[in-house]
Design a protein around this motif. Structure first.
Motif, short mmCIF file in Angstrom:
data_model
loop_
_atom_site.label_atom_id
_atom_site.label_comp_id
_atom_site.label_asym_id
_atom_site.label_seq_id
_atom_site.Cartn_x
_atom_site.Cartn_y
_atom_site.Cartn_z
N ALA A 119 0.83 -1.20 0.00
CA ALA A 119 0.00 0.00 0.00
C ALA A 119 0.87 1.26 0.00
O ALA A 119 0.56 2.25 -0.68
CB ALA A 119 -0.93 0.00 1.21
N SER A 122 2.32 1.73 -3.43
CA SER A 122 1.29 2.26 -4.34
C SER A 122 1.13 3.76 -4.15
O SER A 122 1.03 4.51 -5.13
CB SER A 122 -0.05 1.55 -4.08
OG SER A 122 0.03 0.18 -4.39
N LEU A 123 1.15 4.21 -2.90
CA LEU A 123 1.09 5.64 -2.62
C LEU A 123 2.30 6.36 -3.20
O LEU A 123 2.17 7.43 -3.82
CB LEU A 123 1.01 5.88 -1.12
CG LEU A 123 1.10 7.34 -0.65
CD1 LEU A 123 -0.06 8.16 -1.18
CD2 LEU A 123 1.15 7.40 0.88
N ASP A 137 -6.99 10.78 -5.05
CA ASP A 137 -6.28 9.50 -5.17
C ASP A 137 -5.26 9.35 -4.05
O ASP A 137 -5.12 8.26 -3.46
CB ASP A 137 -5.57 9.41 -6.52
CG ASP A 137 -6.53 9.17 -7.68
OD1 ASP A 137 -7.69 8.78 -7.42
OD2 ASP A 137 -6.12 9.39 -8.83
N SER A 138 -4.55 10.43 -3.75
CA SER A 138 -3.55 10.40 -2.66
C SER A 138 -4.22 10.17 -1.31
O SER A 138 -3.71 9.43 -0.47
CB SER A 138 -2.76 11.71 -2.64
OG SER A 138 -2.00 11.87 -3.81
N GLU A 140 -7.11 8.58 -0.76
CA GLU A 140 -7.58 7.20 -0.70
C GLU A 140 -6.43 6.24 -0.42
O GLU A 140 -6.56 5.31 0.40
CB GLU A 140 -8.27 6.82 -2.02
CG GLU A 140 -8.84 5.42 -2.03
CD GLU A 140 -9.53 5.08 -3.35
OE1 GLU A 140 -9.98 3.93 -3.50
OE2 GLU A 140 -9.60 5.96 -4.24
N ALA A 141 -5.28 6.47 -1.08
CA ALA A 141 -4.13 5.60 -0.86
C ALA A 141 -3.59 5.75 0.57
O ALA A 141 -3.17 4.77 1.19
CB ALA A 141 -3.04 5.93 -1.87
N SER A 142 -3.63 6.97 1.11
CA SER A 142 -3.18 7.21 2.48
C SER A 142 -4.09 6.51 3.48
O SER A 142 -3.63 5.91 4.47
CB SER A 142 -3.13 8.71 2.77
OG SER A 142 -2.22 9.36 1.91
N ARG A 144 -5.90 3.86 2.97
CA ARG A 144 -5.69 2.41 2.88
C ARG A 144 -4.43 2.00 3.63
O ARG A 144 -4.42 1.01 4.37
CB ARG A 144 -5.60 1.98 1.42
CG ARG A 144 -5.26 0.51 1.24
CD ARG A 144 -5.41 0.04 -0.19
NE ARG A 144 -4.91 -1.31 -0.36
CZ ARG A 144 -5.52 -2.41 0.06
NH1 ARG A 144 -6.69 -2.31 0.67
NH2 ARG A 144 -5.00 -3.60 -0.14
#
Length: 274
Positions: A119, A122-123, A137-138, A140-142, A144
């Protein structure tokens, strides 16, 4: 030494802030002998991008290589250096109160493996842009990454899920997206609340509860993020200040320096060395 929000030993390459998270890519340009023992008031994830990273934090016993990921809870005492020159890293900062609500405050410093590491990578692969889509998007990745890293899955689970799973009210999400998209325009909290169908006080409270910052703070960070991208593209400081909605160049310079720990001129000049 205690470092404040988004203070690191290194030169900022790129940065974005959204909904309680601050993300930055940095060049480690400080010699090892100039890095003093310190702690951060925030918790932060470190993703090694280039070079070999060494930390003295308790619980970290290996020399980290590119692709390795470290989590430092708020207040972790350490000295972090790169072996040799050319180190680069991504840092995701989470304020202490937010880290506690997300279940990240316990467990000490540790290297992340498995799903949390993936994860984080991916970030790190996302562009740190100032446009609305990139910021979301950033975020959501954070979320997760924090969800996969948390150490308190039992007590307070409902509060954690409300933040990590993005279950904030739809009207609040729309307000945040509008602020990010229109950050160059003056903030009209009453108009934003009217459009959402809530009282301005309720709007401000909801922002702090779900995102850890006020609507004004979120808009100001988005303004500065967008301004930093424009400076990186080569625009003049005066032009960027005007386009980004600041009263004048001196006002812009003062706010930029407080947030980025350097002047707009130093930030703009720094990219000429890469």
């Amino acid at each position: 030494m205690r470092l404040k929000h988004m203070q690191f030993y290194g030169h900022f390459d790129a940065r974005c802030d959204v909904a309680g998270f601050s993300i930055a890519r940095l060049l480690a340009n400080n010699p090892a002998h100039r890095v003093e023992p310190h702690e951060h008031e925030d918790g932060h994830f470190v993703v090694v991008l280039e070079g070999r990273y060494r930390s003295s934090a308790r619980g970290v016993t290996t020399l980290l290589e590119p692709g390795d990921v470290l989590w430092n809870p708020p207040g972790t005492r350490h000295v972090d250096t790169f072996a040799g020159a050319g180190g680069r890293f991504l840092a995701l900062s989470v304020k202490a109160g937010f880290a506690g609500a997300l279940g990240l405050a316990d467990g000490g410093a540790r290297q992340l493996l498995g799903a949390p590491r993936q994860a984080a990578l991916s970030l790190a692969g996302l562009p740190l842009s100032s446009d609305l889509g990139g910021l979301l998007d950033s975020e959501e990745a954070s979320q997760r990454l924090c969800h996969l890293t948390r150490t308190v899955p039992g007590r307070g689970d409902a509060a954690v899920s409300a933040r990590v799973d993005a279950r904030e009210p739809l009207w609040l999400r729309r307000c945040m997206e509008q602020l990010l998209d229109e950050c160059d325009q003056p903030l009209r909290l009453s108009a934003l609340a009217l459009e959402a169908g809530v009282h301005p006080v309720s709007l401000a409270r909801a922002f702090r509860h779900h995102y850890g910052i006020s609507p004004g703070q979120l808009q100001r960070r988005a303004q500065l993020n967008r301004a930093a991208q424009r400076l990186k593209g080569g625009q003049s400081i005066a032009e960027v200040a005007m386009q980004s909605g600041f009263a004048d160049q001196s006002h812009f310079t003062r706010l930029f320096r407080a947030e980025y720990r350097c002047t707009p001129a130093a930030w703009r000049a720094g990219f000429k060395t890469f």
